[in-house]
Design a protein around this motif. Structure first.
Motif, short mmCIF file in Angstrom:
data_model
loop_
_atom_site.label_atom_id
_atom_site.label_comp_id
_atom_site.label_asym_id
_atom_site.label_seq_id
_atom_site.Cartn_x
_atom_site.Cartn_y
_atom_site.Cartn_z
N ASP A 52 8.84 -27.32 -0.43
CA ASP A 52 10.07 -27.22 -1.32
C ASP A 52 11.04 -26.36 -0.81
O ASP A 52 12.31 -26.56 -0.78
CB ASP A 52 9.70 -27.01 -2.73
CG ASP A 52 8.77 -27.75 -3.43
OD1 ASP A 52 9.14 -29.25 -3.08
OD2 ASP A 52 8.16 -27.61 -4.39
N TRP A 53 10.78 -25.21 -0.30
CA TRP A 53 11.58 -24.20 0.34
C TRP A 53 12.29 -24.89 1.34
O TRP A 53 13.60 -24.72 1.37
CB TRP A 53 10.53 -23.15 0.92
CG TRP A 53 11.47 -21.87 1.52
CD1 TRP A 53 10.86 -21.66 2.82
CD2 TRP A 53 12.76 -21.44 1.27
NE1 TRP A 53 11.86 -20.56 3.14
CE2 TRP A 53 12.93 -20.44 2.29
CE3 TRP A 53 13.52 -21.31 0.10
CZ2 TRP A 53 13.95 -19.49 2.25
CZ3 TRP A 53 14.48 -20.47 0.15
CH2 TRP A 53 14.87 -19.50 1.13
N ARG A 55 13.22 -27.91 1.64
CA ARG A 55 13.92 -28.90 1.03
C ARG A 55 15.19 -28.10 0.64
O ARG A 55 16.47 -28.71 0.53
CB ARG A 55 13.33 -29.75 0.11
CG ARG A 55 12.61 -30.73 0.77
CD ARG A 55 12.09 -32.07 -0.27
NE ARG A 55 10.90 -31.44 -1.00
CZ ARG A 55 9.71 -31.43 -0.47
NH1 ARG A 55 9.44 -31.75 0.71
NH2 ARG A 55 8.71 -30.95 -1.00
N PHE A 56 14.88 -26.94 0.01
CA PHE A 56 16.05 -26.29 -0.60
C PHE A 56 17.18 -25.80 0.71
O PHE A 56 18.23 -25.76 0.35
CB PHE A 56 15.58 -25.26 -1.20
CG PHE A 56 16.71 -24.11 -1.76
CD1 PHE A 56 17.39 -24.13 -2.71
CD2 PHE A 56 16.93 -22.99 -0.87
CE1 PHE A 56 18.41 -23.04 -3.28
CE2 PHE A 56 17.86 -21.97 -1.40
CZ PHE A 56 18.60 -22.12 -2.32
N ALA A 58 17.53 -27.18 3.37
CA ALA A 58 18.21 -28.42 3.92
C ALA A 58 19.28 -28.88 3.01
O ALA A 58 20.22 -29.44 3.52
CB ALA A 58 17.05 -29.76 4.23
N ASP A 59 19.34 -28.35 1.79
CA ASP A 59 20.31 -28.80 0.99
C ASP A 59 21.69 -28.03 1.33
O ASP A 59 22.81 -28.45 1.02
CB ASP A 59 19.98 -28.64 -0.36
CG ASP A 59 19.06 -29.63 -1.02
OD1 ASP A 59 19.03 -31.05 -0.58
OD2 ASP A 59 18.55 -29.53 -2.33
N TYR A 60 21.50 -26.85 1.92
CA TYR A 60 22.54 -25.97 1.99
C TYR A 60 23.12 -25.81 3.53
O TYR A 60 24.01 -25.52 3.93
CB TYR A 60 22.54 -24.61 1.65
CG TYR A 60 22.10 -24.66 0.01
CD1 TYR A 60 23.56 -24.76 -0.77
CD2 TYR A 60 21.11 -24.66 -0.73
CE1 TYR A 60 23.40 -24.81 -2.00
CE2 TYR A 60 20.88 -24.82 -1.93
CZ TYR A 60 22.00 -24.86 -2.78
OH TYR A 60 22.07 -24.90 -4.17
N ASP A 62 23.29 -27.93 7.05
CA ASP A 62 23.12 -29.03 7.88
C ASP A 62 22.53 -28.93 9.09
O ASP A 62 21.78 -29.95 9.44
CB ASP A 62 24.32 -29.71 8.12
CG ASP A 62 25.25 -29.74 6.73
OD1 ASP A 62 24.60 -30.19 5.73
OD2 ASP A 62 26.54 -29.80 6.82
N ILE A 65 18.49 -29.80 8.91
CA ILE A 65 18.13 -31.02 8.91
C ILE A 65 17.97 -31.41 10.20
O ILE A 65 17.07 -31.97 11.02
CB ILE A 65 19.19 -31.83 8.37
CG1 ILE A 65 18.78 -31.53 6.73
CG2 ILE A 65 18.74 -33.36 8.39
CD1 ILE A 65 19.63 -31.95 5.80
#
Length: 75
Positions: A52-53, A55-56, A58-60, A62, A65
């Motif tokens: 989850d860390w 994924r967090f 990756a949300d911020y 780019d 990713i």
């Protein structure tokens, strides 16, 4: 968003370090499959990329990713 640029760079750096550690550990395991430290590092980085860390991050970030995809992790 400029006020968060430093944090974004930090998140990218975390991912780049994990990717670098994963590559190094994978190479070491090719030469010595019994290397416990390399296996631990590889397992740990794979857990990170599935966490989850991550994924967090990756949300911020780019670049995070792109780095993970280059390492072969499905995002």
């Amino acid at each position: 968003m400029r006020q968060f640029d430093g944090y974004i760079r930090l998140l990218d750096a975390i991912v780049h370090m994990a990717a670098r550690d994963h590559r190094r550990a994978s190479r070491k395991l090719q030469n010595n499959p019994e290397d416990r430290y390399a296996q631990h590092t590889k397992d740990e980085t794979e857990r990170f990329f599935r966490s989850d860390w991550f994924r967090f991050i990756a949300d911020y970030a780019d670049e995070a990713i792109d780095t993970a995809k280059k390492e072969g992790f499905a995002i």
